[in-house]
Design an enzyme around this catalytic site. Structure first.
Site, mmCIF file in Angstrom:
data_model
loop_
_atom_site.group_PDB
_atom_site.id
_atom_site.type_symbol
_atom_site.label_atom_id
_atom_site.label_comp_id
_atom_site.label_asym_id
_atom_site.label_seq_id
_atom_site.Cartn_x
_atom_site.Cartn_y
_atom_site.Cartn_z
ATOM 1 N N GLU A 67 1.229 -1.132 -0.139
ATOM 2 C CA GLU A 67 0.160 0.191 -0.114
ATOM 3 C C GLU A 67 0.960 1.278 0.525
ATOM 4 O O GLU A 67 1.898 1.323 0.836
ATOM 5 C CB GLU A 67 -0.804 -0.029 0.927
ATOM 6 C CG GLU A 67 -0.678 -0.536 2.876
ATOM 7 C CD GLU A 67 0.620 0.304 3.314
ATOM 8 O OE1 GLU A 67 1.051 1.728 2.791
ATOM 9 O OE2 GLU A 67 1.631 -0.117 3.760
ATOM 10 N N GLU A 76 4.013 -0.784 1.818
ATOM 11 C CA GLU A 76 4.823 -0.916 0.260
ATOM 12 C C GLU A 76 4.460 -2.338 -0.192
ATOM 13 O O GLU A 76 4.407 -2.545 -1.047
ATOM 14 C CB GLU A 76 5.750 -0.028 0.264
ATOM 15 C CG GLU A 76 5.834 0.906 -0.326
ATOM 16 C CD GLU A 76 7.340 2.260 -0.710
ATOM 17 O OE1 GLU A 76 8.461 1.576 -1.034
ATOM 18 O OE2 GLU A 76 7.991 2.991 -0.185
#
Length: 355
Positions: free
Chosen positions: A180, A323
């Site tokens: 994310e 991430e």
């Protein structure tokens, strides 16, 4: 016939998730026990192999095509100064990921995985051609003043994830990881975790992007205020996501549900991804069997969310980047488990006497 709503689509997909293949898991256990080692001596590597056999129904599974799906969205709560970075960093980092320059790109390349970056709610225009456009709205509302989004928008975000899992499966991807990007998303994730885990916000609100202790106290107060204002129903995950969640959190929850329905394992990353996984499992309990935990984040609430999921992480490296970075590292352990299954000799083939 009436057209299916977004929420009905989620419910239908959740109901279609199959249970793991117990016969295949027993065959995997028997195979592992016949390899030239003491039974169970490879610990969690054996657990991964057994789980993957249950998911795929096969003894030897091919996980060569792998995707780290990075969902990106902005958060209106950034107006409350809860992050060490300004909100415009989200769009800038999305372009960095799309250009291959972020940490997740480096670790994914090392793991032989593709990075799929999705704009599900970035505030503003993301012009990079490598970003998948799935924008539902330009960020959530400020949760201390209004619900993060409409219930239908949260359901639609779930469907974005479901449909992406279906598309990537059709393209041959066999293994997924969640990632994310979104400044402010640890605040939304903390709020969701507090409600779904039934714990006080002070136990789950961490330092996020590296805020100081004073800002952390302020962040706790913001989460408390949002929960008190909206009174999300812990028994209704969609209500929780819509009132205090984030678009990327809902999108990742949908990805997990969609992948499970397609019998694909999902490696979950850190705190935010695990909150998405918890929401997914509350919506679709059968999806829990398809989750592979990667690492234990430094973020305060991560351990509590993993406990709620009844998962034990494989790696602890004091990471808190997000991430999908921890999940990408876990790809190497999954590859190791599959190599053990395929390449290690049995007692009979090696002429080794059993203990």
């Amino acid at each position: 016939m009436n057209e299916e709503t977004w929420e009905q689509r989620v419910i239908r997909t959740a109901a279609s998730i199959p249970v793991l293949d117990k016969a295949a898991m027993n065959i995997a256990i028997e195979h592992l026990n016949n390899l030239t080692k003491p039974q169970g001596s490879l610990g969690k590597l054996e657990q991964i192999a057994i789980q993957l056999s249950g998911i795929t129904g096969q003894l030897f599974t091919a996980m060569d095509r792998r995707a780290v799906v990075v969902m990106a969205a902005d958060h209106g709560v950034c107006e409350e100064n809860v992050s060490a970075y300004p909100a415009e960093i989200t769009a800038q980092m999305v372009n960095n990921i799309a250009s291959g320059g972020a940490a997740i790109n480096v670790l994914a390349r090392q793991a032989g995985a593709d990075v799929i970056c999705v704009d599900i709610g970035v505030n503003g225009v993301v012009g990079h051609s490598a970003v998948m456009p799935r924008k539902i709205r330009e960020g959530t509302a400020n949760i201390v003043h209004a619900p993060a989004m409409e219930r239908d928008e949260a359901a639609r975000a779930l469907v974005v994830g479901i449909e992406l899992a279906e598309t990537l499966t059709d393209q041959g991807y066999a293994l997924f990881a969640t990632g994310e990007m979104g400044i402010g998303n640890t605040t939304a994730s903390s709020a969701v975790a507090s409600v779904l885990c039934s714990v006080d916000p002070v136990l789950v609100v961490g330092r996020g992007t590296g805020i100081d202790v004073t800002t952390q106290r302020h962040k706790i107060a913001i989460v408390e205020q949002a929960i008190q204002l909206h009174a999300p129903d812990a028994g209704d995950p969609l209500d929780v996501l819509s009132k205090i969640g984030g678009l990327e959190i809902a999108g990742l929850a949908g990805l997990i549900i969609g992948a499970a329905a397609k019998q694909r394992p999902v490696v979950i990353d850190g705190f935010i991804s695990s909150v998405a996984a918890l929401a997914a499992v509350r919506i679709a309990p059968a999806a829990a069997a398809y989750l592979i935990p990667s690492h234990l984040s430094e973020e305060r609430g991560h351990a509590k969310v993993l406990t709620a999921l009844q998962l034990s992480p494989f790696i602890q490296m004091d990471m808190r980047l997000g991430e999908g970075t921890g999940a990408a590292l876990c790809f190497h352990l999954i590859e190791a488990s599959q190599r053990i299954m395929r390449e290690m000799a049995t007692f009979s083939s090696a002429g080794v006497t059993r203990g």
